[in-house]
Design an enzyme around this catalytic site. Structure first.
Site, PDB file in Angstrom:
ATOM      1  N   HIS A   7       0.907  -1.257   0.069  1.00 16.94           N
ATOM      2  CA  HIS A   7       0.195  -0.023  -0.151  1.00 16.94           C
ATOM      3  C   HIS A   7       1.014   1.134  -0.023  1.00 16.94           C
ATOM      4  O   HIS A   7       1.854   1.434   0.604  1.00 16.94           O
ATOM      5  CB  HIS A   7      -0.843   0.054   1.141  1.00 16.94           C
ATOM      6  CG  HIS A   7      -0.449   0.016   2.494  1.00 16.94           C
ATOM      7  ND1 HIS A   7       0.055   1.325   3.073  1.00 16.94           N
ATOM      8  CD2 HIS A   7       0.181  -0.824   3.203  1.00 16.94           C
ATOM      9  CE1 HIS A   7       0.786   1.092   4.284  1.00 16.94           C
ATOM     10  NE2 HIS A   7       0.560  -0.411   4.481  1.00 16.94           N
ATOM     11  N   ASN A   8       0.601   2.358  -0.742  1.00 12.43           N
ATOM     12  CA  ASN A   8       1.172   3.696  -0.799  1.00 12.43           C
ATOM     13  C   ASN A   8       2.325   3.580  -1.372  1.00 12.43           C
ATOM     14  O   ASN A   8       3.140   4.827  -1.231  1.00 12.43           O
ATOM     15  CB  ASN A   8       1.250   4.345   0.578  1.00 12.43           C
ATOM     16  CG  ASN A   8      -0.327   4.409   1.176  1.00 12.43           C
ATOM     17  OD1 ASN A   8      -0.868   3.871   1.711  1.00 12.43           O
ATOM     18  ND2 ASN A   8      -0.830   5.681   0.688  1.00 12.43           N
TER      19      ASN A   8
END
Length: 339
Positions: A234-235
């Protein structure tokens, strides 16, 4: 194709018999009189003398004497020649009878939707895109033009994919990131409400996973290539024209700048930064928040500059001999004491 036609398509020079009919491509050692091969280095140049290939794509300084096409980069020229010799089958526009398409989905009339594919509400599929059998495309997904989704690709809601992107079978785009908060003696899920954005000309291998951001965006830049079984957490922000080999894993919040090269089975910790043009050798480990500087080549776990890594390997190789020498010195010292 004739040798002369191949050379023309490559905007390259040919010599020898331009009228030879080339029907395929093969490695140097097995190519026959109707096949094309290439010479990319000195080792291959030696093997070329024995090759029965009808035509070779070679460097500018390769010796004359047979049918050749000369190119500045023979490997790239060979790849382009293969594309001409083995053209992709044209897609058949339209949706299979067993496909399920939401009423408000916008699928271009020139796109192809395979058997059992599902396209969610508000999704968009661009011109010339091929969606393979069993694919699942979530709500509000946007897929650009001339993309290829092989069978059984899964794209969660709110993912954006650019033009000419290739997704291989089994890859999953937009699943929840691995985000949990430990409270009251248990793990509580941190909602993953971000999205994924993938640029143009990206290729993602079989069974690779790109997780959505917890908040904000997980992004992959134009021209980047991910091998099979790569995991992007994620991210993460992966730049343009990055190459990542199989079984590499990116923890959350990793930044990889443009033109980095990452080997297979590399592990990258949270919020690490890989600067432009850096090279990560296969199997190395990048610690949390570590910065690999621009153009640096690193290897090992924890990763260190290649020269330092090789020196440490050499020192390790000397340890058995050093141990014998220390034992011998100890024996001599004991003998001196006994006298």
């Amino acid at each position: 194709m004739l040798v002369s036609d191949i050379a023309t398509s490559l905007e390259a020079e040919w010599e020898g018999d331009g009228g030879i009919e080339i029907r395929g491509a093969a490695p140097l050692e097995s190519a026959g009189p109707e096949q094309l091969s290439f010479v990319a280095n000195r080792k291959a140049a030696g093997a070329a003398e024995q090759s029965q290939a009808g035509c070779l794509i070679v460097p500018r300084d390769f010796p004359a004497g047979r049918t050749l096409i000369r190119a500045d980069d023979p490997r790239t020229a060979f790849a382009r020649a293969i594309a001409a010799l083995y053209p992709k089958a044209a897609i058949t526009p339209g949706a299979h009878d067993t496909a399920i398409i939401a009423l408000d989905a916008a699928v271009d009339t020139s796109a192809s939707i395979g058997p059992g594919a599902v396209i969610g509400a508000g999704a968009r599929v661009g011109a010339g895109t091929s969606v393979g059998a069993g694919c699942s495309i979530g709500a509000r997904v946007a897929i650009g033009a001339d993309c290829v989704l092989h069978a059984n690709v899964t794209i969660y809601d709110d993912v954006r994919i650019g033009d000419r992107t290739i997704l291989h079978s089994g890859c999953v785009i937009g699943a929840d990131g691995f985000g949990f908060a430990f409270t009251g003696g248990r793990y509580e899920k941190f909602p993953q409400i971000g999205r994924v954005e993938i640029g143009d000309d990206v290729e993602i291998g079989a069974n690779a996973c790109v997780d959505r951001a917890a908040l904000g965006v997980t992004s992959i830049g134009d021209g980047t290539k991910l091998d099979n079984m790569v995991h992007v957490g994620h991210n993460c922000r992966i730049g343009k024209h990055v190459v990542v080999a199989a079984q590499t894993g990116f923890s959350g919040g990793v930044v990889v700048e443009d033109y980095a090269v990452i080997g297979g089975q590399v592990g990258i910790g949270d919020k690490a930064r890989i600067e432009s043009g850096a090279v990560l050798g296969s199997g190395c480990g990048i610690l949390t928040s570590k910065i690999v500087r621009k153009g640096q080549v690193v290897w090992g776990t924890p990763a260190r500059p290649l020269k330092e890594h090789l020196e440490q390997l050499a020192n390790l190789a000397r340890l058995p001999r050093l141990r014998e020498e220390v034992a011998d010195l100890r024996r001599q010292l004991d003998e001196l004491k006994n006298r």
